[in-house]
Design a protein around this motif. Structure first.
Motif, PDB file in Angstrom:
ATOM      1  N   UNK A 142       0.841  -1.190   0.000  1.00 27.25           N
ATOM      2  CA  UNK A 142       0.000   0.000   0.000  1.00 27.25           C
ATOM      3  C   UNK A 142       0.881   1.247   0.000  1.00 27.25           C
ATOM      4  N   UNK A 143       0.383   2.380  -0.501  1.00 32.14           N
ATOM      5  CA  UNK A 143       1.188   3.617  -0.494  1.00 32.14           C
ATOM      6  C   UNK A 143       1.586   4.003   0.924  1.00 32.14           C
ATOM      7  N   UNK A 144       2.736   4.673   1.031  1.00 31.10           N
ATOM      8  CA  UNK A 144       3.160   5.176   2.334  1.00 31.10           C
ATOM      9  C   UNK A 144       2.311   6.354   2.778  1.00 31.10           C
ATOM     10  N   UNK A 222       3.359  13.367   9.207  1.00 26.89           N
ATOM     11  CA  UNK A 222       2.674  13.189   7.926  1.00 26.89           C
ATOM     12  C   UNK A 222       3.628  12.753   6.818  1.00 26.89           C
ATOM     13  N   UNK A 223       4.889  13.066   6.968  1.00 26.45           N
ATOM     14  CA  UNK A 223       5.889  12.652   5.977  1.00 26.45           C
ATOM     15  C   UNK A 223       6.408  11.268   6.363  1.00 26.45           C
ATOM     16  N   UNK A 224       6.247  10.305   5.470  1.00 24.80           N
ATOM     17  CA  UNK A 224       6.579   8.916   5.792  1.00 24.80           C
ATOM     18  C   UNK A 224       7.969   8.497   5.320  1.00 24.80           C
ATOM     19  N   UNK A 239      20.675  11.415   8.179  1.00 29.35           N
ATOM     20  CA  UNK A 239      20.599  10.070   8.762  1.00 29.35           C
ATOM     21  C   UNK A 239      20.385  10.148  10.267  1.00 29.35           C
ATOM     22  N   UNK A 240      21.034  11.118  10.915  1.00 34.28           N
ATOM     23  CA  UNK A 240      20.818  11.313  12.357  1.00 34.28           C
ATOM     24  C   UNK A 240      19.367  11.694  12.634  1.00 34.28           C
ATOM     25  N   UNK A 241      18.815  12.579  11.803  1.00 31.26           N
ATOM     26  CA  UNK A 241      17.409  12.968  11.973  1.00 31.26           C
ATOM     27  C   UNK A 241      16.491  11.779  11.756  1.00 31.26           C
ATOM     28  N   UNK A 242      16.806  10.951  10.766  1.00 34.41           N
ATOM     29  CA  UNK A 242      15.970   9.779  10.487  1.00 34.41           C
ATOM     30  C   UNK A 242      15.960   8.841  11.680  1.00 34.41           C
ATOM     31  N   UNK A 243      17.112   8.653  12.303  1.00 35.42           N
ATOM     32  CA  UNK A 243      17.160   7.802  13.483  1.00 35.42           C
ATOM     33  C   UNK A 243      16.391   8.391  14.649  1.00 35.42           C
ATOM     34  N   UNK A 244      16.493   9.707  14.814  1.00 34.37           N
ATOM     35  CA  UNK A 244      15.814  10.360  15.930  1.00 34.37           C
ATOM     36  C   UNK A 244      14.295  10.245  15.813  1.00 34.37           C
ATOM     37  N   UNK A 246      12.707   8.068  13.698  1.00 34.51           N
ATOM     38  CA  UNK A 246      12.340   6.756  13.153  1.00 34.51           C
ATOM     39  C   UNK A 246      11.632   6.912  11.803  1.00 34.51           C
ATOM     40  N   UNK A 247      12.303   7.636  10.930  1.00 32.79           N
ATOM     41  CA  UNK A 247      11.752   7.942   9.615  1.00 32.79           C
ATOM     42  C   UNK A 247      12.484   7.144   8.546  1.00 32.79           C
ATOM     43  N   UNK A 248      11.750   6.636   7.585  1.00 32.47           N
ATOM     44  CA  UNK A 248      12.386   5.989   6.443  1.00 32.47           C
ATOM     45  C   UNK A 248      13.220   7.014   5.668  1.00 32.47           C
ATOM     46  N   UNK A 249      14.344   6.551   5.141  1.00 28.56           N
ATOM     47  CA  UNK A 249      15.204   7.459   4.382  1.00 28.56           C
ATOM     48  C   UNK A 249      15.929   6.681   3.294  1.00 28.56           C
ATOM     49  N   UNK A 250      16.118   7.334   2.156  1.00 26.75           N
ATOM     50  CA  UNK A 250      16.971   6.828   1.078  1.00 26.75           C
ATOM     51  C   UNK A 250      18.015   7.900   0.804  1.00 26.75           C
TER      52      UNK A 250
END
Length: 484
Positions: A142-144, A222-224, A239-244, A246-250
């Motif tokens: 399903x869409x994020x 709201x941003x997945x 990457x530090x923000x993504x860990x803080x 718990x956000x998906x990141x590429x």
């Protein structure tokens, strides 16, 4: 004069968004230095409006039939083909792209939209055996929801489009934060997709120079997913923000890509291939082969031929069809590139060709005798500068190729299939190109690096995997036996 400039605004909820308090900056042509447009920047309230609009629009977009999304993406590809001249003009004027590179981006993005259109019908799960009797076990995608992309200046159509198109194909809405150097290319997407029939709010283009926007995109629930192309330094922050949060990141980050030339390679082709791989787009390419590692048997002949090849490359005005190397994106970047050259020469590097500068045009430059104490040995120059290294043999060449914190792309030129395949196995890079240079990207192939070059894969179904949520679903036929 500045009052007569074209005015451009953020694109929010299907329109050029004008609001109180928007600051502005003037966009300039990197070759002529003349103003191109006045860019109005999104305020914090504009960003909040954009997030709400993107979330609301996605609820509708995500439920549309695959064939409806497919049709819009197909029409977008057709519009790019029809508006090719307009797009090329924008890429040349605001990004300093030479004509051939701008045409390449147009061709690439046509394929990207068409591949994404096909992916709308190929978003699927699977069934799997279950350990429980009477159970049907399966997965669905399903869409994020809302996906955000932060793009660079060097290939604004290609690198933003490869994030945008699969996100839309998967049923997500998309918020694009383009480089402040190339906002007009980003807004071309808004024009193209609006004409193609994309519903309002599904695409947002946030024009801003505020680096704090990254915090907002990661902290807002709201941003997945956030997908980013840029420097390794900024990638580590994100990457530090993504860990803080718990956000998906590429992350698609920088590179210090090698091309290895073995003794048995065809010299003329190796020279021309390695030159194209570093000087395309003024070397402002993350996968450019800035390190040329040549086996000692042909090292001297290669250096001599390479210097002659470099001297023949036409430079200057990117608007002229014959120009192969145009301006760097800004005077600051040109200063940075020249500082790398000057540092290397001051510490003993030999200047084989180039080294000069006119405005923001830095001549294609080739150096040898480069040592680890020089800045450009390990740092990404992101300009038209190649360093040529001598390798004792194949094993030494492979060792040198892996002597970097980056791992984006790589290449080897040889007629020895055994060594070529061994190289493909052992090189620490996300892409390996045999009998080619390291500059290569295909909109249907997995693209992404190792080590400091980031993680995650882009293009086609590889992007779809990151931009969808995988759910496990079971159906129990009859009553399940329970322990109590």
């Amino acid at each position: 004069m500045s009052e007569q400039l074209k005015q451009i605004y953020p694109y929010i909820n299907g329109q050029a968004w004008k609001s109180e308090g928007q600051q502005h900056k003037d966009l300039v042509n990197p070759y002529t230095g003349k103003p191109l447009a006045r860019v109005f920047l999104a305020t914090k309230q504009d960003i909040e409006t954009a997030l709400g609009s993107a979330e609301s629009a996605q609820r509708v977009w995500g439920k549309m039939l695959a064939r409806e999304r497919e049709a819009i993406l197909c029409r977008a590809a057709d519009i790019v083909e029809r508006r090719r001249d307009d797009i090329v003009r924008v890429l040349v004027e605001e990004g300093g792209n030479v004509f051939g590179k701008a045409m390449f981006e147009c061709d690439y993005i046509v394929s990207t939209f068409r591949i994404a259109a096909g992916q709308t019908r190929d978003i699927r799960g699977e069934t799997m055996p279950s350990d429980l009797p009477g159970r049907i076990s399966m997965s669905i995608r399903r869409p994020l929801g809302v996906v955000a992309g932060i793009g660079p200046f060097n290939a604004p159509l290609l690198l933003n489009g490869k994030k945008l198109a699969p996100a839309l194909a998967a049923g997500n809405s998309f918020i694009l934060k383009p480089s402040p150097h190339t906002p007009m290319a980003a807004l071309m997407f808004a024009e193209i997709l609006e004409e193609a029939g994309l519903p309002s709010g599904v695409l947002t283009v946030l024009l801003t120079t505020d680096e704090a926007l990254g915090d907002t995109l990661f902290s807002d629930p709201r941003v997945k997913l956030v997908t980013f192309t840029g420097s390794a330094r900024v990638g580590r922050i994100l990457a530090d923000l993504a860990g803080r949060y718990q956000k998906r990141i590429v992350l698609e980050l920088g590179g210090k890509s090698p091309v290895v030339v073995l003794d048995d390679a065809t010299l003329d082709y190796a020279v021309r291939s390695a030159a194209f791989g570093i000087y395309f787009n003024q070397g402002q390419v993350c996968m450019a082969n800035s390190r040329i590692i040549v086996e000692q048997g042909i090292y001297d002949a290669f250096c001599e031929a390479f210097a002659k090849q470099v001297a023949r490359i036409p430079t200057g005005d990117p608007a002229l069809p014959q120009t192969a190397v145009g301006p760097l994106i800004s005077s600051e970047q040109a200063d940075f590139v020249q500082a790398h050259i000057a540092d290397a020469v001051s510490k003993g590097a030999t200047l084989l060709a180039g080294g000069g500068r006119e405005g923001n045009v830095v001549q294609p430059t080739a150096l040898c005798d480069v040592t680890p104490d020089m800045q450009l040995y390990y740092e990404e120059t992101f300009g038209p500068v190649a360093a040529i290294y001598k390798a004792r043999d194949y094993e030494h060449a492979l060792e040198m190729a892996n002597d970097t914190s980056y791992g984006l792309s790589s290449a080897i030129l040889t007629n020895d299939l055994q060594k070529a395949m061994d190289f493909a196995e052992r090189i620490e890079a996300g892409s390996v190109h045999i009998n080619d240079n390291s500059f290569d990207d295909d909109p249907n192939a997995p693209f992404g690096g190792f080590k400091d070059s980031g993680y995650g894969k882009e293009n086609g179904r590889y992007s779809i995997a990151d931009m969808t949520e995988l759910k496990w679903v079971t159906i129990q036929q009859g009553e399940r036996q329970l322990a109590f």
